[in-house]
Write an enzyme that holds these catalytic residues in place. Structure first.
Site, PDB file in Angstrom:
ATOM      1  N   LYS A 127       0.856  -1.178   0.000  1.00 31.90           N
ATOM      2  CA  LYS A 127       0.000   0.000   0.000  1.00 31.90           C
ATOM      3  C   LYS A 127       0.895   1.231   0.000  1.00 31.90           C
ATOM      4  O   LYS A 127       2.032   1.174   0.442  1.00 31.90           O
ATOM      5  CB  LYS A 127      -0.887   0.006   1.241  1.00 31.90           C
ATOM      6  CG  LYS A 127      -1.981  -1.045   1.166  1.00 31.90           C
ATOM      7  CD  LYS A 127      -3.059  -0.732   2.159  1.00 31.90           C
ATOM      8  CE  LYS A 127      -3.950  -1.930   2.365  1.00 31.90           C
ATOM      9  NZ  LYS A 127      -4.787  -1.764   3.544  1.00 31.90           N
ATOM     10  N   HIS A 130       1.870   6.996   2.579  1.00 32.91           N
ATOM     11  CA  HIS A 130       1.256   8.301   2.358  1.00 32.91           C
ATOM     12  C   HIS A 130       1.447   9.254   3.537  1.00 32.91           C
ATOM     13  O   HIS A 130       2.089   8.902   4.523  1.00 32.91           O
ATOM     14  CB  HIS A 130      -0.231   8.148   2.000  1.00 32.91           C
ATOM     15  CG  HIS A 130      -1.049   7.439   3.039  1.00 32.91           C
ATOM     16  ND1 HIS A 130      -1.371   8.024   4.230  1.00 32.91           N
ATOM     17  CD2 HIS A 130      -1.591   6.191   3.060  1.00 32.91           C
ATOM     18  CE1 HIS A 130      -2.092   7.180   4.939  1.00 32.91           C
ATOM     19  NE2 HIS A 130      -2.230   6.056   4.254  1.00 32.91           N
ATOM     20  N   HIS A 133       1.223   8.294   7.141  1.00 30.64           N
ATOM     21  CA  HIS A 133       2.268   7.497   7.789  1.00 30.64           C
ATOM     22  C   HIS A 133       3.372   8.344   8.391  1.00 30.64           C
ATOM     23  O   HIS A 133       4.188   7.854   9.149  1.00 30.64           O
ATOM     24  CB  HIS A 133       2.901   6.532   6.788  1.00 30.64           C
ATOM     25  CG  HIS A 133       1.967   5.458   6.341  1.00 30.64           C
ATOM     26  ND1 HIS A 133       1.504   5.381   5.043  1.00 30.64           N
ATOM     27  CD2 HIS A 133       1.380   4.451   7.010  1.00 30.64           C
ATOM     28  CE1 HIS A 133       0.683   4.351   4.934  1.00 30.64           C
ATOM     29  NE2 HIS A 133       0.582   3.774   6.115  1.00 30.64           N
TER      30      HIS A 133
END
Length: 571
Positions: A127, A130, A133
């Site tokens: 994933k 982004h 995070h």
RNA sequence: GCCCCCAUAGUUAAACGGAUAUAACGGAAGUUUCCUAAACUUUUGUUGGUGGUUCGAUUCCGCCUGGGGGUGCCA
């Protein structure tokens, strides 16, 4: 260095015996207004025990403290005792210490022999990494650095989200619609595309969800085909994550993620059974937590596969056995508050007294102006893009301002990345915020570049002073009198407080305490810089002022280092 | 429904239970023959409501309002 709060506490204790020196020291305050002294002791609390009015007590305490040579002036003002330090001996003490210790100023040995685990970042494999995070990553890194500086033995763990039903989904999607060369070319974006498509299709055909769960069950039981695919996804994802970690200057001691504990799950299940904590409910196995006011903890699903709570329990037990930690810290979003309460309670119910050493350190949600971020809907801001744009903008500013630097690229990187990290650590971690490009690319006011700029200014003065070195002789109290003005003194007071600030940041798991203090020091320095000339002809005055500049530079550098931000010498 | 978190100048935020609530941004006005103007100075303006505990509440407790999050087979 002298601990003034402690010294005042002891002095108060001698005057008022009903209070221990420690209790008295606890009560000592630093007044917001400097005209009320460097320290203040409020006497309200003593009134009851002594059966006297607070102002009367203040008068007696003030009289008792009056003879101390460390204090230039002690006054009773209403219920307060206001204490003014002898500035010369204070400055002499502080500047001698800081110029001697430099980068070690504020360091402590309080954590010697104690191990602290910091789990942070922990992105999900396959994933995107982004903007959401960044919080765990940067807060965790700062907490690690703070604990390291306080003398603790630290272990940095990236608990990768590399397991769970999501991989069943990913594998199902890849088999149905995937192409190997697409994944190799651009792993995360491609895998994310599959993941998004899976959810779209699953809306129309719910059977896909069951298929994904079945595939995950096969993965968990070690089926070779599924395992090979999973390993490949993991490897490709890590390549991308490491690129971002390198930009941020962040490292880990262990990447033991969820999958690392897959073979330790059965042991946990057995122990829970032994303790009689598990019961069956609707086909799943749960630990009932009703009497603690919580919903049940789901340990296994009806198909027998585990959930992340089981893996967190396994991880905590493994870490206790393997590291024998003093504290086990989890830098994880506040959305998971209940999850942590549940599994820590389960650990406690298993009879582990160390459950209380497992601490969830939550932080608030990052959302976008369009709403919450959603990986499934592809509504994300990539962290790498944020960092790149911050560096790019910094580069433009450097060229525009014609900045004095040895390497435009290097400085742009230090300042751009530093700005992003600084902003992330500026506010209390529990606050939610909405991401905005305008805000993150603003470099004026209370920002990283402001603090870094102040550091570079201090560095510049020290360069201009050519060959100057701090000397203990020039810092004797009697040589400092009449040299240092008010702005210099206020700067020195803030530098003096840094060690206490670092301890507070550690105790509260709150890096923003240091960020704010760094801004305070920078503001005080800039004020001093504008009000007084430093490189003056008078040698004695110049020596003292340069020592203060060096102390300020050191304090800023240490603060930034603890936050994980570089401190350029020129910018 | 139940549980948790948040609420402070126009905006974003600080404030171990203490004195006159602190900054930045924005607005207005200034400072560069002077060690880096990504700087500095002046000015503007704030504790959602309501009870309580306390000598003292932005801070602790109750209720209300508003916002966010969580709440059995994702993580």
């Amino acid at each position: 260095m002298k601990e003034y709060k402690q010294l005042i506490g002891e002095a108060v204790h001698r005057a008022v015996e009903t209070l221990t020196a420690e209790e008295a020291a606890e009560l000592v305050e630093i007044p917001t207004d400097a005209s009320m002294g460097d320290y203040a002791f409020p006497c309200f609390k003593l009134a009851k025990a002594l059966r006297k009015a607070p102002p009367a007590i203040a008068g007696e305490v003030a009289a008792a403290l009056g003879g101390n040579p460390l204090f230039a002036r002690v006054e009773a003002v209403n219920a307060y005792v206001n204490i003014f330090l002898d500035r010369c001996s204070f400055l002499s003490d502080l500047l001698t210490q800081v110029t001697e210790q430099q980068g070690r100023f504020g360091r402590s040995e309080e954590g010697a022999g104690r191990k602290v685990i910091v789990e942070y970042s922990s992105p999900n494999i396959a994933k995107p990494f982004h903007i959401g995070h960044i919080r765990s990553t940067v807060i965790g890194n700062a907490i690690y650095r703070i604990y390291d500086f306080l003398g603790y033995d630290t272990v940095r763990i990236n608990h990768l989200g590399d397991y769970g039903t999501q991989f069943g989904k990913m594998i199902v999607a890849y088999r149905k619609w995937g192409k190997k060369e697409d994944v190799t070319r651009e792993p995360i974006k491609t895998l994310l595309g599959y993941y998004v498509k899976f959810h779209e299709e699953a809306e129309k055909d719910p059977a896909l969800e069951d298929e994904a769960r079945a595939v995950f069950a096969r993965l968990e039981s070690g089926a070779p085909e599924e395992t090979a695919l999973w390993e490949w996804f993991r490897e490709e994802s890590l390549k991308e994550f490491n690129r971002v970690y390198r930009m941020l200057g962040i490292e880990f001691d262990s990447y033991a993620g969820e999958s690392f504990y897959s073979d330790k799950m059965q042991g946990v299940l057995d122990r829970l059974e032994e303790k009689g904590l598990i019961r069956e409910s609707e086909g799943a196995r749960i630990v009932d937590l009703e009497e603690y006011g919580m919903p049940p903890a789901l340990i296994t699903k009806k198909d027998g596969s585990t959930l992340y709570i089981t893996r967190d329990i396994a991880a905590a037990i493994y870490r206790k056995e393997h590291y024998d930690f003093y504290k086990n810290l989890y830098i994880v979003a506040s959305q998971q508050n209940l999850h942590f309460q549940q599994w820590i309670k389960v650990i406690e119910l298993m009879g582990n007294s160390w459950a209380e050493d497992c601490v969830h350190i939550p932080f608030g949600l990052v959302s976008l102006e369009e709403g919450t971020m959603s990986t499934r809907k592809g509504r994300v801001v990539y962290l790498e893009e944020v960092l790149n744009r911050a560096v790019e903008q910094t580069r433009e500013i450097i060229l525009e301002k014609n900045v004095n630097t040895d390497s435009v690229e290097e400085t742009a990187r230090q300042v751009g990345i530093g700005a992003v990290i600084f902003q992330e650590l500026a506010n209390n971690r529990i606050k939610d915020y909405v991401f905005s490009w305008e805000k993150i690319l603003n470099f004026e006011g209370e920002t990283g570049p402001y603090v870094q700029y102040t550091h570079a200014r201090a560095a510049s003065i020290l360069r201009n002073a050519e060959g100057w070195k701090p000397s203990a002789a020039s810092l004797e109290p009697q040589r400092l009198s009449a040299i240092m003005g008010e702005s210099a003194y206020q700067l020195a007071r803030l530098i003096y407080q840094l060690p206490r600030i670092i301890r507070e940041a550690g105790e509260r798991y709150e890096p923003s305490v240091i960020t704010r203090h760094a801004v305070d020091i920078a503001q005080a320095f800039n004020r001093f810089y504008h009000e007084e000339h430093i490189l003056v002809p008078d040698e004695e005055e110049k020596n003292a002022k340069l020592a203060l500049v060096l102390a300020a530079k050191t304090a800023i550098q240490t603060s930034l280092r603890l936050l994980g931000i570089e401190a350029p010498e020129k910018m």
